[in-house]
Enzyme design. Structure first.
Site, PDB file in Angstrom:
ATOM      1  N   SER A 279     -10.021  -0.654   6.876  1.00 26.06           N
ATOM      2  CA  SER A 279      -9.290  -0.433   5.790  1.00 26.06           C
ATOM      3  C   SER A 279      -8.698  -1.555   5.216  1.00 26.06           C
ATOM      4  O   SER A 279      -8.157  -1.486   3.929  1.00 26.06           O
ATOM      5  CB  SER A 279      -8.403   0.787   5.838  1.00 26.06           C
TER       6      SER A 279
ATOM      7  N   SER B 237      -9.653   1.866   2.699  1.00 25.70           N
ATOM      8  CA  SER B 237      -8.843   2.443   2.110  1.00 25.70           C
ATOM      9  C   SER B 237      -7.772   1.838   1.348  1.00 25.70           C
ATOM     10  O   SER B 237      -7.356   2.139   0.212  1.00 25.70           O
ATOM     11  CB  SER B 237      -8.190   3.550   2.773  1.00 25.70           C
TER      12      SER B 237
ATOM     13  N   LYS C 264       0.897  -1.164  -0.110  1.00 24.97           N
ATOM     14  CA  LYS C 264      -0.074  -0.083   0.142  1.00 24.97           C
ATOM     15  C   LYS C 264       0.628   1.425   0.066  1.00 24.97           C
ATOM     16  O   LYS C 264       1.869   1.223   0.895  1.00 24.97           O
ATOM     17  CB  LYS C 264      -0.916   0.053   1.120  1.00 24.97           C
TER      18      LYS C 264
END
Lengths: 94, 484, 481
Positions: B178, B154, B79
């Site tokens: 997330s 996210s 990420k």
């Protein structure tokens, strides 16, 4: 309770320059969210000592053993502006 | 070839048996990326060229029988809020579009030591604030099951690339769901470890007391493997736990509580059905199922949207155009900072900074932030009490299956509600896993979330593995199906 | 009605740890900018604080030495404000659970003891250094340069209660605090290097008023002299305003070293809203009884205790206080010497005046090993017994620092022993009187200052061996007879 949000003051504290449209939109959005908090704000909750760590762990202090990390070049590599080995910004007033 | 959907341990066996080379898998994964990225936009950057040499080095290690462990040669996506030295770490923000990190996050250091090959950096909602990746400054990621729908957020990019097969696994970060919510939307496994088990050093903070790095994988075994390689005490993170006791694996029949408050209004029938389906399967295995009540979970959203923005309002103060990142010029330094932050941050980030600043400001602290801290402590107590009665609690991961782009972006509260089931684990600090269990009436993935007491991560993972084998979720996203 | 001032001091003490407060970067004393940095002290995204154990030991030592109660559970807070020299735009500090609270410090003002009450002692981190480039004045600068070497160096903030009554007391307090941190070995304590930095909160009110007057904060005082002048200036400014019923506004004022005035700082008007909250990156800090006891056991002899020892030896408060500011070995040496000479004042004067003076001149940091309490005492006793003159004593001391010698032997063999025999001196006195008849007449007419001239003649004639006071006494006796 519903508190009106002083969006200009809050934006100043947060160092965010907002245009008129943003101010209006954010004031509306935030007021809606803050209204949602009313139920929580009104709850009667015990005043126990809070541990900031979710699991209540206590701090382990680090030994005072110094070491070299970033080189001077690495430290300044991402600087938007620099001169004579220093970061440069527009004049700041005390 | 379809190696990219094999479990890591199977891949590792193929490597060791010299039936597959790390470089071959590497190529396969990047072929997947070539055919899927243009549709799903899961990666912001791909490291194909620069890591090919590392793949060849991994080949050599396996040839010599000197491989570094089960993750050697495994392509993993990261990420883009986790620092890798020498690479841009953008947080999907204009503020950091060109920011090159001079250091590795602790999880990266650990994975490098194991010979992991990084595929690239994945898309997210700006600074991890959002539930759909619609808040990325570089365009949204699309759901591999239906590109008209969001992948969740996210960590939407990290979930989508595993689902699409352009990485074997990925790392995400989870502040209020997330990792788990996008894993659920993309039909893969997402695990949020106990707070403090994985070092946060090098993870760009959203809300420090809630953030935790964890794996997104095709299956529970892979999640366990990656979790155990990235976890452990880190002196650079003062909140990192020092392991005190080893877990006692629970081999007996377990007692499982269905959280009443997370099976009520706001949860779709499909989502509830999945929980009942799984409960039945487990009951058939001899586990006991009961209903438990945790009244404060109803306050989760309010507590979370006070604590997380308050912390983020300070965490994001450092983005000011002085030392790194974007800068918009001004006549004074304070003007420069205000303009830089106005230009560099997107609307959701600004909203949360302002909300947090307000909640901490003079005259409001006690009513808002202070009250949220107290409620959080109470919620922790509720869970502690429940865990005296049951071993695990379960709920849906998400209130519904993946929604369409734009569907919730006009209604902020409805968007925030999509984290209703996942937030409690962050507030309490306990581990939580999302396991895909079936499809909704629209043919989209649905998951069940299992949680257990803090520091029982491996027990939870082992139990989840049993559950996984019971449901045998074998459906594949549309991208994979159409290709065949 | 009398107008009385009230002063509170906020002092930042830079600790001398090896590494910074929240990261392990070297604490460097260098002119090279941005040399000692890491992701944490530069505030890079993703970095985290790891608090320094040594710094916590040091602050606990200081808190204990100022009689503070030590919190058993401390917390770190974030103090939020935007400024370019603050890398994270929040400073990690302590808010409602500081390490130490409710302490006190004994100080010496005008030869008397006073007590300064300490409100709190807390831990925080330093900021970077800004240099304003341009025409010299802040408000006409064209840019600001930033060096972050200093960012993250551990600072202890010591806050007094607003009970200090004068500039003298404030200065004495800073001197005492400085001596304390030096004796505790936790800071270099150099004001000129900014190891100690202080702000003063000053208000004035009519005597007997229940409420304090409006508080004004004074910054930018870089020396004890400027502290004294700034406080005095501010007291007189506020007193005039109070008398003429002008409104004193709560503000921060800047001490202008050149103009010797305080002036208002524009940008920090209005009370700041720092939005303090507990730093979620740092768990609560338990300071266990064991830990506190371990630190307690390391407390050295404190300045107040040294003073007491010196006073017990017979010195005045003021002399004791001054002696306490010397290196510890000087104080120890003084005690040994005064025990031998049984004359504390003479021992104090000779050691702090002559001995330290000579050492300074020679740039010596310690005594040669042959200079002992015994032979130094011998010199003092020779003077006290009128066997040698003070000038000879100085000469012997100089020689003694150069080489090993026995003071009395040296005095004898170098003809430094004074003539104290009254008959012998009497002869010389008469001789001088005889050859200076004209001078004697003028003395009789009242020109007293010529007595000294004659004493000089006597000493000259005796080749310096006559004790001047004895000579003078005899001379006057002869003239008056």
């Amino acid at each position: 309770m519903t508190d009106k949000i002083d969006i200009k003051n809050v934006a100043k504290l947060a160092a965010l320059k907002l245009n008129e449209d943003e101010q209006q939109q954010l004031e509306k959005d935030l007021s809606m969210i803050i209204e949602h908090f009313a139920a929580l704000s009104e709850m009667d909750l015990p005043d126990d000592k809070i541990s900031i760590h979710p699991l209540g762990m206590s701090l382990n202090l680090a030994e005072d053993i110094a070491s070299k990390s970033l080189t001077h070049e690495e430290a300044l590599r991402n600087a938007p502006d620099s001169k004579d080995g220093q970061f440069v910004v527009p004049p700041s007033l005390d | 070839m379809e190696n990219h959907k094999l479990s890591i341990s199977k891949i590792n066996k193929l490597f060791k048996d010299k039936e597959l080379k790390p470089s071959e898998l590497y190529d396969e994964v990047f072929e997947r990326a070539a055919s899927t990225e243009s549709i799903i936009h899961g990666h912001l950057t791909l490291f194909q060229e620069e890591n090919i040499q590392k793949a060849l080095e991994s080949n050599t290690r396996y040839e010599k029988g000197e491989h570094l462990g089960p993750l050697d040669g495994i392509p993993i996506a990261i990420k883009d809020n986790i620092n890798i030295s020498g690479h841009v770490t953008s947080c999907s923000s204009k503020m950091l579009a060109n920011y090159v990190s001079p250091y590795d996050a602790t999880v990266i250091t650990k994975l490098k030591k194991e010979g992991v090959l990084f595929t690239g950096k994945t898309n997210l909602d700006e600074f991890a604030m959002g539930s759909s990746t619609e808040n990325s400054a570089f365009g949204p990621t699309k759901n591999p099951w239906d590109p008209s729908r969001v992948p969740g957020g996210s960590s939407g990019g990290s979930a989508a690339v595993v689902s699409a097969g352009s990485a074997i696994a990925s790392l995400g970060s989870d502040t209020g769901g997330s990792i788990r919510q996008p894993a659920s939307f993309c039909g893969v496994v997402g695990f949020k470890p106990t707070y403090g088990t994985v070092s946060r050093y090098g993870l760009i903070a959203f809300a420090s007391s809630l953030d935790q790095i964890g794996p997104i994988t095709n299956n529970v075994e892979d999640a366990k493997l990656i979790f155990n390689s990235i976890s452990g005490h880190d002196p650079k993170d003062a909140t990192s736990l020092i392991a005190t006791k080893t877990e006692q694996p629970n081999l007996n029949k377990a007692k499982i509580g269905i959280i009443k408050e997370l099976m009520e209004d706001g949860i779709s029938e499909d989502a509830k059905e999945e929980v009942y389906k799984v409960a039945k399967l487990m009951e058939a295995e001899g586990h006991e199922i009961v209903e438990v009540s945790l009244p404060l979970t109803k306050m989760s959203i309010s507590i979370y949207y006070l604590i997380a923005p308050a912390e983020c309002s300070a965490n994001l103060s450092r983005f000011d155009g002085v030392r790194y990142g974007a800068r918009v010029s001004g006549n004074t330094s304070s003007e420069m900072m205000e303009l830089t932050r106005a230009e560099g941050f997107g609307p959701e980030v600004k909203k949360r900074i302002l909300l947090g600043t307000y909640a901490l400001s003079a005259g409001y602290y006690d009513a808002y932030y202070g009250q949220a801290l107290k409620a959080r402590a109470m919620m922790k107590k509720e869970f502690t009490d429940i865990y005296k009665q049951v071993d695990y609690v379960i709920s849906p991961t998400t209130p519904s299956d993946p929604f369409k782009f734009g569907e919730k972006s006009d209604n902020q509260l409805e968007m925030y509600m999509s984290d209703l089931c996942t937030i409690p684990a962050n507030l309490v600090g306990m581990p939580a896993i999302s396991i895909p269990t079936g499809l909704s009436s629209q043919g989209l993935p649905l998951s069940v979330q299992i949680m257990s007491p803090a520091n029982t991560d491996n027990t939870l993972l082992d139990f989840s593995q049993t559950l996984q084998s019971l449901v045998s979720f074998i459906d594949k996203p549309i991208l994979n199906r159409t290709e065949k | 009605m009398n107008i009385i001032p009230t002063i509170g001091m906020e002092t930042h003490v830079e600790l001398k740890t090896n590494s910074k407060m929240f990261c392990r970067c070297y604490v460097l004393d260098t002119d090279l900018p941005n040399e000692s940095l890491c992701p944490t002290c530069l505030g890079l995204p993703g970095s985290l604080p790891a608090p320094n154990k040594k710094a916590i030991e040091f602050i606990t030592l200081l808190a204990l030495s100022t009689n503070c109660s030590i919190t058993n559970e401390g917390m770190f807070h974030r103090k939020n404000y935007f400024y370019p020299d603050l890398p994270k735009n929040y400073q990690i500090s302590q808010f409602d659970l500081p390490v130490g609270t409710e302490g006190s410090l004994e100080i010496v003002v005008d030869g008397e003891f006073e007590t300064v009450e300490i409100e709190r002692v807390h831990m925080e981190e330093d900021t970077g250094k800004s240099t304003h480039i341009g025409s010299g004045r802040i408000d006409s600068a064209t840019s600001t340069h930033l060096d972050f070497n200093r960012a993250g160096i551990p600072l202890v903030e010591v806050v007094t209660k607003p009970l200090i009554k004068s500039s003298k007391e404030a200065v004495a307090y800073i001197e005492e605090l400085r001596q304390l941190v030096i004796d505790l070995n936790i800071s270099e304590g150099k004001l000129e290097k900014g190891n100690l930095r202080f702000d003063a909160n000053i208000s004035v009110a009519y005597e007997g008023d229940k409420e304090l007057g409006t508080k004004v904060e004074i910054k930018n005082m870089n020396s004890l002299k400027s502290l004294e002048k700034a406080i005095e200036y501010e007291i007189s400014r506020q007193t005039k305003m109070l008398k003429s019923k002008e409104n004193i506004i709560q503000e921060t004022r800047h001490w202008d070293e050149k103009k010797e005035v305080t002036s208002s700082m524009r940008s920090k008007e209005g009370s700041a809203d720092y939005r303090y909250f507990s730093d979620p990156d740092i768990p609560n800090m338990i300071l266990s009884e064991d830990f506190v006891n371990t630190i307690k056991a390391t407390i050295p002899v404190l300045p107040s205790e040294k003073r007491k020892v010196f006073m017990d030896s017979g010195l005045s408060i003021e002399d004791s206080n001054n002696l306490g500011k010397s290196s510890n070995w000087i104080g120890d040496f003084y005690i040994q010497v005064s025990e031998i000479t049984k004359d504390s004042k003479a021992s104090f004067n000779f050691i702090t005046g002559e001995l330290q003076g000579q050492l300074r001149k020679l740039e010596l940091l310690s005594l040669p090993n042959w200079v002992t309490a015994k032979n130094l005492s011998e010199i003092i006793i020779l003077v006290n017994n009128d066997k040698i003159s003070f000038t000879s004593a100085k000469e012997i001391l100089t020689k003694l620092i150069e080489e090993k010698l026995e003071p009395e032997e040296y005095a004898v063999s170098n003809n430094l022993i004074q003539e104290n025999d009254i008959d012998e001196i009497g002869k010389i006195v008469l001789e001088v009187i005889d050859s200076n008849e004209e001078v004697i007449i003028r003395i009789s007419d009242g020109e007293d200052k010529l007595i000294g001239f004659l004493v000089g003649q006597i000493i000259k004639l005796s080749k310096g061996k006559v004790n001047p006071s004895v000579a003078k006494e005899l001379l006057l006796k002869e003239i008056n007879s």
